[in-house]
Design a protein around this motif. Sequence first.
Motif, PDB file in Angstrom:
ATOM      1  N   LEU A  71       0.699  -1.188  -0.061  1.00  0.00           N
ATOM      2  CA  LEU A  71       0.222  -0.084   0.150  1.00  0.00           C
ATOM      3  C   LEU A  71       1.007   1.320   0.032  1.00  0.00           C
ATOM      4  O   LEU A  71       0.448   2.553   0.009  1.00  0.00           O
ATOM      5  N   ARG A  72       2.220   1.189  -0.179  1.00  0.00           N
ATOM      6  CA  ARG A  72       3.117   2.226  -0.654  1.00  0.00           C
ATOM      7  C   ARG A  72       3.923   1.979  -1.685  1.00  0.00           C
ATOM      8  O   ARG A  72       3.724   2.757  -2.757  1.00  0.00           O
ATOM      9  N   ASP A  73       4.803   0.988  -1.705  1.00  0.00           N
ATOM     10  CA  ASP A  73       5.663   0.882  -2.961  1.00  0.00           C
ATOM     11  C   ASP A  73       4.500   0.519  -4.029  1.00  0.00           C
ATOM     12  O   ASP A  73       4.765   0.684  -5.247  1.00  0.00           O
ATOM     13  N   GLY A  74       3.524  -0.547  -3.839  1.00  0.00           N
ATOM     14  CA  GLY A  74       2.377  -0.719  -4.591  1.00  0.00           C
ATOM     15  C   GLY A  74       1.806   0.282  -5.370  1.00  0.00           C
ATOM     16  O   GLY A  74       1.368   0.139  -6.590  1.00  0.00           O
ATOM     17  N   SER A  75       1.628   1.461  -4.562  1.00  0.00           N
ATOM     18  CA  SER A  75       0.804   2.509  -4.932  1.00  0.00           C
ATOM     19  C   SER A  75       1.699   3.284  -6.236  1.00  0.00           C
ATOM     20  O   SER A  75       0.864   3.707  -7.029  1.00  0.00           O
ATOM     21  N   HIS A  76       2.992   3.135  -6.356  1.00  0.00           N
ATOM     22  CA  HIS A  76       3.553   3.372  -7.871  1.00  0.00           C
ATOM     23  C   HIS A  76       2.972   2.721  -9.183  1.00  0.00           C
ATOM     24  O   HIS A  76       2.343   3.403 -10.139  1.00  0.00           O
ATOM     25  N   ALA A  77       2.719   1.489  -8.901  1.00  0.00           N
ATOM     26  CA  ALA A  77       2.354   0.751  -9.815  1.00  0.00           C
ATOM     27  C   ALA A  77       0.758   0.970 -10.084  1.00  0.00           C
ATOM     28  O   ALA A  77       0.189   0.753 -11.225  1.00  0.00           O
ATOM     29  N   ASP A 124      17.422  -1.993  -2.415  1.00  0.00           N
ATOM     30  CA  ASP A 124      17.902  -1.966  -3.892  1.00  0.00           C
ATOM     31  C   ASP A 124      16.913  -1.300  -4.526  1.00  0.00           C
ATOM     32  O   ASP A 124      16.082  -2.077  -5.435  1.00  0.00           O
ATOM     33  N   SER A 125      16.808  -0.028  -4.837  1.00  0.00           N
ATOM     34  CA  SER A 125      15.813   0.698  -5.462  1.00  0.00           C
ATOM     35  C   SER A 125      15.874   0.309  -6.957  1.00  0.00           C
ATOM     36  O   SER A 125      14.734   1.098  -7.498  1.00  0.00           O
ATOM     37  N   ALA A 126      16.860   0.032  -7.396  1.00  0.00           N
ATOM     38  CA  ALA A 126      17.094  -0.434  -8.907  1.00  0.00           C
ATOM     39  C   ALA A 126      16.668  -1.795  -9.314  1.00  0.00           C
ATOM     40  O   ALA A 126      17.004  -1.999 -10.393  1.00  0.00           O
ATOM     41  N   VAL A 155      18.781   2.157 -12.511  1.00  0.00           N
ATOM     42  CA  VAL A 155      18.037   3.163 -12.373  1.00  0.00           C
ATOM     43  C   VAL A 155      16.957   3.281 -11.381  1.00  0.00           C
ATOM     44  O   VAL A 155      16.325   2.046 -11.181  1.00  0.00           O
ATOM     45  N   TYR A 156      16.669   4.244 -10.811  1.00  0.00           N
ATOM     46  CA  TYR A 156      15.735   4.285  -9.720  1.00  0.00           C
ATOM     47  C   TYR A 156      14.437   3.890 -10.017  1.00  0.00           C
ATOM     48  O   TYR A 156      13.811   4.280 -11.254  1.00  0.00           O
ATOM     49  N   ASN A 157      13.710   2.986  -9.498  1.00  0.00           N
ATOM     50  CA  ASN A 157      12.583   2.017 -10.019  1.00  0.00           C
ATOM     51  C   ASN A 157      11.359   3.283 -10.258  1.00  0.00           C
ATOM     52  O   ASN A 157      10.427   2.956 -11.246  1.00  0.00           O
TER      53      ASN A 157
HETATM   54  C1  LIG Z   1      10.545   6.390  -2.455  1.00  0.00           C
HETATM   55  C2  LIG Z   1      10.994   4.934  -2.805  1.00  0.00           C
HETATM   56  O1  LIG Z   1      10.065   4.462  -4.010  1.00  0.00           O
HETATM   57  C3  LIG Z   1      11.393   4.155  -2.037  1.00  0.00           C
HETATM   58  C4  LIG Z   1      11.589   2.845  -2.375  1.00  0.00           C
HETATM   59  O2  LIG Z   1      10.929   1.941  -2.191  1.00  0.00           O
HETATM   60  C5  LIG Z   1      12.755   2.592  -3.021  1.00  0.00           C
HETATM   61  O3  LIG Z   1      13.748   3.165  -3.339  1.00  0.00           O
HETATM   62  O4  LIG Z   1      12.996   1.300  -3.385  1.00  0.00           O
END
Ligand SMILES: C[C@H](O)CC(=O)C(=O)O
Length: 338
Positions: free
Chosen positions: A13-19, A167-169, A287-289
């Motif tokens: 309900l946080r990182d999944g919110s991106h998708a 491991d953001s990428a 690269v940052y996901n």
């Molecule tokens: C704000 C980012 O989405 C934090 C995270 O989940 C990541 O770096 O991976």
Amino acid sequence: MSQYKVRLTDTTLRDGSHAMRHRFTEDQVRKVVRALDDAKVPVIEVTHGDGLAGSSFNYGFSAVDEMVLIQAAAEEANQAKIAVLMLPGLGTITELKEAHLRGAKVVRVATHCTEADVSIEHFHAARELGMDTVGFLMLSHRISPKELAAQARIMADAGCQCVYVVDSAGHMIMEDAADRVSALVDELQGDAEVGFHGHQNLSFGVTNSVYAVRAGATRIDGTLRGLGAGAGNSPTEVLAAAFERLDIETGVDVNALMYAAEEVLRPMITRMPIMDRASIMQGKVGVYNSFLLHAERAAERYGVAAHDILAEVGRRGYVGGQEDMIIDVAVWLQSQAR
Ligand SMILES: C[C@H](O)CC(=O)C(=O)O
Ligand SMILES: [Mn+2]
């Protein structure tokens, strides 16, 4: 008795919110929290994908005010603690205080891996509020284990109780994760726990989590069905099942988690993260996901390929917070093609 004991944090309900393009509704949050709570997951993170106050033109607007979602989550949880993520500067102590009033018990303060010092006052504020504190060193692959450990020390000295290798990428492979976790464990000497947050770009999220546990990590992140930024996260239900097989104790109910993933979350998913050309590129070049959807939008607008944008973003070394530079890269690629 198991040699390893791990506390799982679910960040569907946080990182999944991106998708989900930050479109979770209150009803969906209530259902997911109930299912995770029933499965005995001890920590559930709820916020905009980019943390408190992430809802904005730059990061994408939330469908529902995150404070409403945090309160709903806190009302549903019987045993789980509700966590919020915050990126200092985007979220401020004002939002942290409101999240705490709404029922959040844990804060995870996320900074780029070289910038731990910007988290200090947030940890002080959180400890004064009586919250559990977690530090999130994003894009941890970008610096050496030794350098990362020095950043973890800054967080621990500021009152952080657990520092995560993030491991953001989805770039790390096995020893990349283990060596970083070991370096943090050695540096922190019990002053703070160490956690690991994995992504699936190169399909190593779960494997890296096992390596992290064996290197001393005591907290591990996942999301149901791997719903998350980029290629998605380590799936919580797979982590739980794999850990059970490896005799890593989590205290969760694996069957209830599989139910949560399949029967509760799956019908809500509008876009399932996959390992496609763009997200593999993110893993390959580091690269940052969270950049994926921004790159896809810019690709469509400027008639260039998302994986090319992301490869160039990797070459230029952009970090979280520099989302606007993705447009710059797309315009530059378009000009090169003429
Ligand atoms: C704000 C980012 O989405 C934090 C995270 O989940 C990541 O770096 O991976
Ligand atoms: Mn993530």
